[in-house]
Write a protein that holds these residues in place. Sequence first.
Motif, PDB file in Angstrom:
ATOM      1  N   GLY A 165       0.727  -1.115   0.123  1.00 16.65           N
ATOM      2  CA  GLY A 165       0.121   0.065   0.131  1.00 16.65           C
ATOM      3  C   GLY A 165       0.864   1.143  -0.100  1.00 16.65           C
ATOM      4  O   GLY A 165       0.423   2.175  -0.743  1.00 16.65           O
ATOM      5  N   ALA A 166       1.972   1.185   0.780  1.00 15.74           N
ATOM      6  CA  ALA A 166       2.800   2.363   0.974  1.00 15.74           C
ATOM      7  C   ALA A 166       3.334   2.713  -0.451  1.00 15.74           C
ATOM      8  O   ALA A 166       3.582   3.769  -0.908  1.00 15.74           O
ATOM      9  N   GLU A 167       3.767   1.569  -1.301  1.00 13.88           N
ATOM     10  CA  GLU A 167       4.594   1.716  -2.400  1.00 13.88           C
ATOM     11  C   GLU A 167       3.419   2.153  -3.445  1.00 13.88           C
ATOM     12  O   GLU A 167       3.854   3.255  -4.433  1.00 13.88           O
ATOM     13  N   GLU A 168       2.129   1.930  -3.376  1.00 18.33           N
ATOM     14  CA  GLU A 168       1.156   2.192  -4.289  1.00 18.33           C
ATOM     15  C   GLU A 168       0.864   3.647  -4.084  1.00 18.33           C
ATOM     16  O   GLU A 168       0.223   4.502  -5.109  1.00 18.33           O
ATOM     17  N   ARG A 169       0.941   4.003  -3.077  1.00 16.01           N
ATOM     18  CA  ARG A 169       0.737   5.541  -2.657  1.00 16.01           C
ATOM     19  C   ARG A 169       1.799   6.319  -2.827  1.00 16.01           C
ATOM     20  O   ARG A 169       1.832   7.789  -2.432  1.00 16.01           O
ATOM     21  N   GLY A 170       3.021   6.104  -3.436  1.00 19.54           N
ATOM     22  CA  GLY A 170       4.209   6.738  -3.531  1.00 19.54           C
ATOM     23  C   GLY A 170       5.175   6.985  -2.562  1.00 19.54           C
ATOM     24  O   GLY A 170       5.410   8.041  -2.174  1.00 19.54           O
ATOM     25  N   GLN A 171       5.440   6.054  -1.832  1.00 21.29           N
ATOM     26  CA  GLN A 171       6.474   6.070  -0.643  1.00 21.29           C
ATOM     27  C   GLN A 171       7.705   6.996  -1.056  1.00 21.29           C
ATOM     28  O   GLN A 171       8.328   7.793  -0.649  1.00 21.29           O
ATOM     29  N   SER A 172       8.441   6.464  -2.510  1.00 21.49           N
ATOM     30  CA  SER A 172       9.731   7.080  -2.557  1.00 21.49           C
ATOM     31  C   SER A 172       9.407   8.161  -3.350  1.00 21.49           C
ATOM     32  O   SER A 172      10.291   9.154  -2.896  1.00 21.49           O
ATOM     33  N   GLU A 173       8.289   8.784  -3.812  1.00 17.78           N
ATOM     34  CA  GLU A 173       8.206  10.106  -4.116  1.00 17.78           C
ATOM     35  C   GLU A 173       8.046  10.843  -3.164  1.00 17.78           C
ATOM     36  O   GLU A 173       8.431  11.996  -2.861  1.00 17.78           O
ATOM     37  N   ALA A 174       7.190  10.463  -1.870  1.00 16.54           N
ATOM     38  CA  ALA A 174       6.920  11.101  -0.739  1.00 16.54           C
ATOM     39  C   ALA A 174       8.277  11.715   0.044  1.00 16.54           C
ATOM     40  O   ALA A 174       8.472  12.551   0.430  1.00 16.54           O
ATOM     41  N   ILE A 175       9.298  10.833  -0.070  1.00 17.74           N
ATOM     42  CA  ILE A 175      10.524  10.802   0.660  1.00 17.74           C
ATOM     43  C   ILE A 175      11.282  11.725  -0.221  1.00 17.74           C
ATOM     44  O   ILE A 175      11.874  12.657   0.366  1.00 17.74           O
ATOM     45  N   ALA A 176      11.549  11.562  -1.432  1.00 14.98           N
ATOM     46  CA  ALA A 176      12.130  12.400  -2.453  1.00 14.98           C
ATOM     47  C   ALA A 176      11.383  14.097  -2.229  1.00 14.98           C
ATOM     48  O   ALA A 176      12.598  14.846  -2.205  1.00 14.98           O
ATOM     49  N   ARG A 177      10.477  13.915  -2.257  1.00 12.09           N
ATOM     50  CA  ARG A 177       9.656  15.367  -2.099  1.00 12.09           C
ATOM     51  C   ARG A 177      10.191  16.289  -0.944  1.00 12.09           C
ATOM     52  O   ARG A 177      10.372  17.273  -0.977  1.00 12.09           O
ATOM     53  N   ASN A 178      10.200  15.368   0.365  1.00  9.74           N
ATOM     54  CA  ASN A 178      10.658  15.895   1.461  1.00  9.74           C
ATOM     55  C   ASN A 178      12.081  16.317   1.314  1.00  9.74           C
ATOM     56  O   ASN A 178      12.554  17.401   1.906  1.00  9.74           O
ATOM     57  N   LEU A 179      13.128  15.637   0.519  1.00 10.11           N
ATOM     58  CA  LEU A 179      14.509  15.890   0.767  1.00 10.11           C
ATOM     59  C   LEU A 179      14.463  17.226  -0.279  1.00 10.11           C
ATOM     60  O   LEU A 179      15.071  18.121   0.252  1.00 10.11           O
ATOM     61  N   LEU A 180      13.712  17.368  -1.346  1.00 10.08           N
ATOM     62  CA  LEU A 180      13.779  18.640  -1.921  1.00 10.08           C
ATOM     63  C   LEU A 180      13.143  19.777  -1.216  1.00 10.08           C
ATOM     64  O   LEU A 180      14.049  20.985  -1.290  1.00 10.08           O
ATOM     65  N   GLU A 181      12.220  19.600  -0.517  1.00  6.88           N
ATOM     66  CA  GLU A 181      11.499  20.915   0.223  1.00  6.88           C
ATOM     67  C   GLU A 181      12.466  21.073   1.192  1.00  6.88           C
ATOM     68  O   GLU A 181      12.511  22.580   1.570  1.00  6.88           O
ATOM     69  N   MET A 182      12.755  20.190   1.977  1.00  4.66           N
ATOM     70  CA  MET A 182      13.634  20.577   3.057  1.00  4.66           C
ATOM     71  C   MET A 182      14.843  21.344   2.768  1.00  4.66           C
ATOM     72  O   MET A 182      15.545  22.422   3.340  1.00  4.66           O
ATOM     73  N   SER A 183      15.607  21.091   1.606  1.00  2.54           N
ATOM     74  CA  SER A 183      16.769  21.684   1.323  1.00  2.54           C
ATOM     75  C   SER A 183      16.315  23.249   0.741  1.00  2.54           C
ATOM     76  O   SER A 183      17.222  24.155   0.851  1.00  2.54           O
TER      77      SER A 183
END
Length: 322
Positions: free
Chosen positions: A169-187
């Motif tokens: 379920g986590a992969e279907e809802r975009g786990q890797s995208e959510a993590i990558a988005r946090n890295l980008l936005e936090m930077s």
Amino acid sequence: MAAAPVLEFERPLAELEKQIEELKRLASDSALDVDQELVPLQQKLSELRVEIYRTLTPLQRVQVARIARRPFTSDYIRLAFTDFIELHGDRLFREDAAILAGWARLEGETVMIIGHERGRDTKENLRRNFGMPHPEGYRKALRLMKLAEKFQVPVLTLIDTPGAWPGLGAEERGQSEAIARNLLEMSNLQVPIIATVIGEGGSGGALALGVADRVLMLENSVYSTISVEGCAAILWKDGKSPEMREKAATALRVTAPDLIELRVIDEIVPEPVGGAHSDHATTANNLRDSLVRNLEELRRLKPDKLVRRRREKFLRMGQFTE
């Protein structure tokens, strides 16, 4: 607090503590004066604790970082902050209890606190998903970071997770995208960010809260790209034997002294002798002092300089050859 198994290398300490408690109980029941017997036992306990914790191996530090008696995000919020107001939901799918977050005050200053939260018993572990967030947990964290930025409030993150939840379920809802988005936005966040590894900092699940101006680590916490068991299973096809796990823990350089030497983190927050689990209040005081001091320094920087220095900090990490 629920009882947790005693670590193997802590057994001599547990046996001495049991002797001391039995002696005190005997004195209480029979009105005997046992002070003369207690003093040498307590001194021996203190000396043994210092000796054991001064010589911890990397694998033993991993075990300490994972122990359920260690203070969690909720404990630090209670002991080091005031006026906590929890905020819920990512406004997209659902609430994720593996991320505990909200407004709080640190020495009177408003901050946004965001941290992984594990459980101490089966019921709480299931509710918190063993501290492993789904995508909505990271999206909740990002929503609150952006809210903090809107009101010019610093962001403090507490990292304590084996990793992001790897379920279907986590992969279907975009786990890797959510993590990558946090890295980008936090930077790019225009307010001070301080991340602290308070227990186990595992893989991208930890890094999703770890792009910060200052990265702190408690003395006996660990921070790595993979678990020692996973590393040993991949490299030596044996993730269970103590020998291979010790070999992996040493090779991964997961401990705070290793990581400050590699310049992955900025500061080690001291723990009491015997680990954070032996004295929650002292550990929380040490963390509060470090946060206040670092926040005071970061407050002096303008937003554009803050962002530039944050990016440069992470770009300097690692070495490569062409």
